[in-house]
Design an enzyme around this catalytic site. Structure first.
Site, PDB file in Angstrom:
ATOM      1  N   ARG A 146      -2.898  -4.897   8.046  1.00 27.39           N
ATOM      2  CA  ARG A 146      -2.451  -6.053   6.988  1.00 27.39           C
ATOM      3  C   ARG A 146      -3.773  -6.494   5.971  1.00 27.39           C
ATOM      4  O   ARG A 146      -4.849  -6.712   6.482  1.00 27.39           O
ATOM      5  CB  ARG A 146      -2.156  -7.259   7.789  1.00 27.39           C
ATOM      6  CG  ARG A 146      -0.656  -6.820   8.463  1.00 27.39           C
ATOM      7  CD  ARG A 146       0.406  -6.841   7.503  1.00 27.39           C
ATOM      8  NE  ARG A 146       1.815  -6.505   8.283  1.00 27.39           N
ATOM      9  CZ  ARG A 146       2.140  -5.249   8.516  1.00 27.39           C
ATOM     10  NH1 ARG A 146       1.413  -4.337   8.144  1.00 27.39           N
ATOM     11  NH2 ARG A 146       3.574  -5.422   9.086  1.00 27.39           N
ATOM     12  N   GLU A 175       0.175  -7.492  -2.898  1.00 26.45           N
ATOM     13  CA  GLU A 175       0.563  -6.091  -3.046  1.00 26.45           C
ATOM     14  C   GLU A 175       1.956  -5.920  -4.200  1.00 26.45           C
ATOM     15  O   GLU A 175       2.717  -6.678  -3.986  1.00 26.45           O
ATOM     16  CB  GLU A 175       1.259  -5.262  -1.765  1.00 26.45           C
ATOM     17  CG  GLU A 175      -0.020  -5.010  -0.782  1.00 26.45           C
ATOM     18  CD  GLU A 175       0.233  -4.340   0.353  1.00 26.45           C
ATOM     19  OE1 GLU A 175       1.556  -3.912   0.669  1.00 26.45           O
ATOM     20  OE2 GLU A 175      -0.485  -4.189   1.052  1.00 26.45           O
ATOM     21  N   HIS A 194      -0.057   1.571   0.502  1.00 25.33           N
ATOM     22  CA  HIS A 194       0.683   1.159   1.740  1.00 25.33           C
ATOM     23  C   HIS A 194       1.636   2.270   2.327  1.00 25.33           C
ATOM     24  O   HIS A 194       2.788   2.160   2.306  1.00 25.33           O
ATOM     25  CB  HIS A 194       1.571  -0.151   1.597  1.00 25.33           C
ATOM     26  CG  HIS A 194       1.686  -0.956   2.699  1.00 25.33           C
ATOM     27  ND1 HIS A 194       1.585  -2.419   2.686  1.00 25.33           N
ATOM     28  CD2 HIS A 194       1.747  -0.575   4.059  1.00 25.33           C
ATOM     29  CE1 HIS A 194       1.829  -2.962   4.078  1.00 25.33           C
ATOM     30  NE2 HIS A 194       1.870  -1.711   4.771  1.00 25.33           N
TER      31      HIS A 194
END
Length: 458
Positions: A146, A175, A194
């Protein structure tokens, strides 16, 4: 309800994380940069020199399913692996050759740091200026967990000062990050958008494992992937599985011995083990004992999620005690003992010398066994159902009771007799596959040498 965690529920994530993770460690910046230069016709081998993994120390911060899988593979690559996770069991880490250490010890010793922790108030910006100041100069960091667990401004400063030699980031605090984000543009950082579970196999694996976890949870089976239940890694769950069954059956057995089960308020559970106290997480066992204690006397369905709440709601106080034994810690437990205080028993022989109902059991060859009732030693498999008889110790008792059961087509699976002394009193424990009818139980009770008996459903 039982929650299923995307991160922890599927091996696809662990597989992708490993593949992505070690690609970054080995390649970090050099693979993409050298590819860019080579594609333009430049051949500059001397410009791109990496570092070997062999003999280096990897600190895994967060030792859940993904972190432990990364640790396994890092061991195979010749790395020395340490881990920090305040919730991880030492026996699970020891089983794969990983040493659990404090957070400061981990970051002080690490050549590489791999992050696998959730974002919580306690982990937010856990890698900050203070943490970076304690690290070896030239440490390399990979974050596929994270974004918020790293203070991104502090990481930029650590990269610029040379404390952090390289970083590989798959996640960010916000993000997508802005195009002018300092870490995105930094020459010592490799970034990806990601991609943690972005393979066809992982996506299919996620779907299958979530479906299987939900079906298992609805059946009341144990789950290593619940996010709102005691966190129990799969390997620990596998090791504890027979003891979990034992725990529930001891709870179920103990409460049925109470005369008026709704009056249960004080329960003491004792775990005997050769392992150190911090090597044995008993939360799962306590939950299953609670399940065994409450379900037979209520309409409540007890599971890992609601066990503690249900016990508190009903006013049941469960205390735990551990006895550390000498010997090999190969098995997690030698025995579990359950005591219920301040109650009367429908089977007086189940009362201990100090006035509590007491039952004790252990696992033998993977099968839960009842090994003690009150002060009487017995040995009977906890399968099917159970008949306990207090009797005068005299010849022919086993045959007499066995004949009554046989005549009524009740199959005896196990039989054990525990006595204080020859020709005194004894407790006979009889495992049966079928439930005897009232007439059969009455016949047993009419045997002159039988002083008391009780039928218990397991």
């Amino acid at each position: 309800m039982l929650g299923v965690s995307r991160l922890n529920c599927q091996f696809g994530m662990g597989h992708v994380d490993f593949m992505f993770h070690f690609f970054l460690i080995r390649g970090l910046i050099f693979v993409p940069l050298s590819n860019d230069f080579f594609s333009t016709g430049k051949w500059q081998r001397s410009k791109y020199v990496g570092v070997s993994l062999v003999g280096k120390t990897l600190a895994v911060l967060g030792f859940g399913k993904v972190g432990s899988e990364v640790a396994r593979r890092a061991k195979g690559l010749g790395m020395h692996v340490i881990a920090h996770d305040p919730y991880a069991a030492a026996d699970r880490a020891r089983a794969i050759g990983v040493e659990l250490v404090t957070f400061d010890e981990a970051i002080l010793a690490a050549d590489f740091i791999s992050l696998h922790m959730p974002l919580t108030p306690s982990t937010s910006k856990i890698l900050n200026d203070e943490a970076f100041a304690k690290m070896k100069k030239g440490v390399r960091i990979v974050n596929v967990a994270r974004g918020g667990v790293i203070d991104e401004e502090a990481l930029v400063r650590a990269l610029d000062s040379g404390i952090v030699a390289q970083a590989a980031l798959d996640v960010f605090t916000e993000e997508p990050p802005s195009a002018d984000h300092k870490l995105v543009l930094h020459e010592k950082v490799t970034v990806t958008p990601h991609l943690g579970a972005s393979t066809m196999e992982a996506q299919e694996g996620v779907a299958i494992e979530i479906a299987e976890a939900v079906v298992g949870a609805l059946k009341g089976e144990l789950a290593a992937t619940a996010v709102n239940a005691p966190m129990v890694p799969a390997e620990v769950l596998s090791e504890l599985a027979p003891f979990v069954v034992l725990a529930e059956k001891l709870g179920r057995l103990a409460v049925q011995l109470v005369a008026g089960g709704s009056g249960v308020k004080s329960v003491k559970v004792t775990y005997a083990s050769a392992r150190a106290p911090d090597d044995l997480d008993t939360r799962l066992l306590r939950a299953m004992i609670t399940k065994g204690l409450i379900e037979p006397i209520s309409s409540v369905f007890v599971n890992l999620v609601n066990a503690d709440f249900t016990a508190k709601q009903r006013g049941v106080r469960i205390t735990e005690e551990r006895i550390v034994l000498d010997g090999s810690p190969e098995n997690p437990l030698e025995f579990i003992q359950v005591q219920i205080a301040n109650v009367e028993s429908k089977f007086a022989s189940a009362m201990s010398e100090t006035g509590e109902i007491r039952v004790e059991g252990r696992v033998k060859d993977g099968i839960p066994h009842l090994t003690k009732v009150g002060s009487f030693q017995v040995d009977v498999s906890l399968e099917g159902s159970l008949i306990l008889c207090r009797q005068v110790d005299q010849p022919g008792m086993i045959g007499t009771v066995g004949s009554i059961l046989g005549e009524r087509n009740v199959n005896v699976s196990f039989m054990s007799v525990g006595r204080i002394a020859p020709r005194k009193h004894a407790v006979m424990a009889i495992g049966v596959d079928e439930e005897p009818n009232n007439e059969t139980l009455k016949k047993i009770g009419e045997i002159p040498a039988i002083e008391e008996f009780v039928f218990l459903k397991l």
